[in-house]
Design an enzyme around this catalytic site. Structure first.
Site, PDB file in Angstrom:
ATOM      1  N   GLY A  31      -1.646   2.070  13.210  1.00  0.00           N
ATOM      2  CA  GLY A  31      -0.431   1.603  12.543  1.00  0.00           C
ATOM      3  C   GLY A  31       0.031   2.558  11.467  1.00  0.00           C
ATOM      4  N   HIS A  37       3.355   9.934  15.179  1.00  0.00           N
ATOM      5  CA  HIS A  37       3.060   8.967  16.244  1.00  0.00           C
ATOM      6  C   HIS A  37       4.207   8.942  17.260  1.00  0.00           C
ATOM      7  CE1 HIS A  37       0.689   7.139  12.832  1.00  0.00           C
ATOM      8  NE2 HIS A  37      -0.232   7.190  13.767  1.00  0.00           N
TER       9      HIS A  37
END
Ligand code: PAF
Length: 280
Positions: A31, A37
């Site tokens: 996360g 990402h």
């Protein structure tokens, strides 16, 4: 986009997708998502029919409890980000879902995890291997995507896949940097504005000196990098090693390898940052 929290739920969905002949790409994350990402996610979406992203802050890979507690978490924001990116499934399990029983497996990675991160964060890579092998077992992806910022992690994952004879292709993705050069990391969120300015010096120095690396011996280059970074107010180098990019073992002389990589860990205040550079 489907948000699934249970192992059973994601397994059922993946099984039915696979029956339809769909290829499954997987991006494991903890996360606190950023552009780094996103680059993995974009590649995953373009390579596969289905892109699954996991969001799980894995307790077994934190050798420092404080670091685990302070790790940034924002599932709602992350999900909005992933939905916009076109991700099909987010798997966000609880600790109990991933570890119904404590995972006592001990991996043996030989010398790969005895240096750098492995040396300074005992047990870290064992925890990474535990969670990634568990996630691979649940999702059984065709391809999985990992960033080269965590250079040693990538080597560990490849070794784990080899040892466990897993049928998954590991796809490495280049480091994504801010315009300033700072390597993107979830930990950057914890830097205050002054620290962030100082942190930029890490990439500035390692990338700057990588341009004329062959004017130095390996040991000279190590010394210059460490000294220059330590001169910056809030920075303290934990290690800077120049290693063979395959074996991860430190080299003494440039001809020792054809693939030399400089890997660094630096404390900026109490935030630990890593980065690396390849010497071409
Ligand atoms: O690189 C990370 O974010 C983590 O180490 C990973 C691979 C998601 C395992 O928890």
């Amino acid at each position: 986009m489907n948000l699934i929290n249970t192992v059973k739920g994601v397994q059922e969905m993946v099984t039915s997708l696979r029956k339809e002949g769909k290829s499954i790409g997987f991006v494991p994350t903890m996360g606190a998502l950023h552009e780094g990402h996103l680059s993995l996610v974009k590649q995953c979406i373009s390579d596969n029919d289905i892109c699954i992203v996991s969001i799980f802050v894995n307790p077994t890979q934190f050798n420092n409890k404080e670091d685990l507690l302070k790790y940034p978490r924002n599932l709602e924001k992350d999900c909005l980000y992933l939905e916009k990116a076109g991700v099909h499934i987010v798997f966000a399990p609880s600790v109990e879902e991933i570890y119904p029983e404590p995972d006592t497996r001990q991996f043996d990675f030989g010398q790969i995890d005895k240096v750098m991160e492995g040396e300074h964060r005992p047990g870290h890579f064992n925890g990474v291997a535990q969670v990634v092998s568990r996630l691979f077992d649940v999702i059984k992806p065709n391809k999985a995507y990992f960033g080269e910022k965590d250079f040693q992690q990538l080597a560990i994952i490849r070794e784990m896949v080899k040892q466990l004879e897993l049928d998954v292709e590991i796809v490495p993705m280049p480091i994504v940097r801010e315009a300033t050069g700072l390597a993107l990391s979830s930990r950057n969120e914890r830097l205050n504005p002054e620290q962030k300015q100082d942190a930029v010096k890490i990439s500035e120095i390692i990338l700057g000196l990588s341009k004329n690396w062959n004017e130095y011996s390996v040991n000279e280059l190590k010394r210059v990098v460490i000294d220059k970074i330590n001169e910056v107010e809030s920075l303290q180098v934990e290690y800077f090693e120049i290693v063979d990019g395959f074996s991860l073992q430190p080299i003494q002389h440039w001809p020792d390898t054809e693939y030399a990589v400089g890997c660094i860990a630096v404390f900026c205040g109490d935030v630990r940052l890593i980065d690396n550079v390849t010497y071409y």
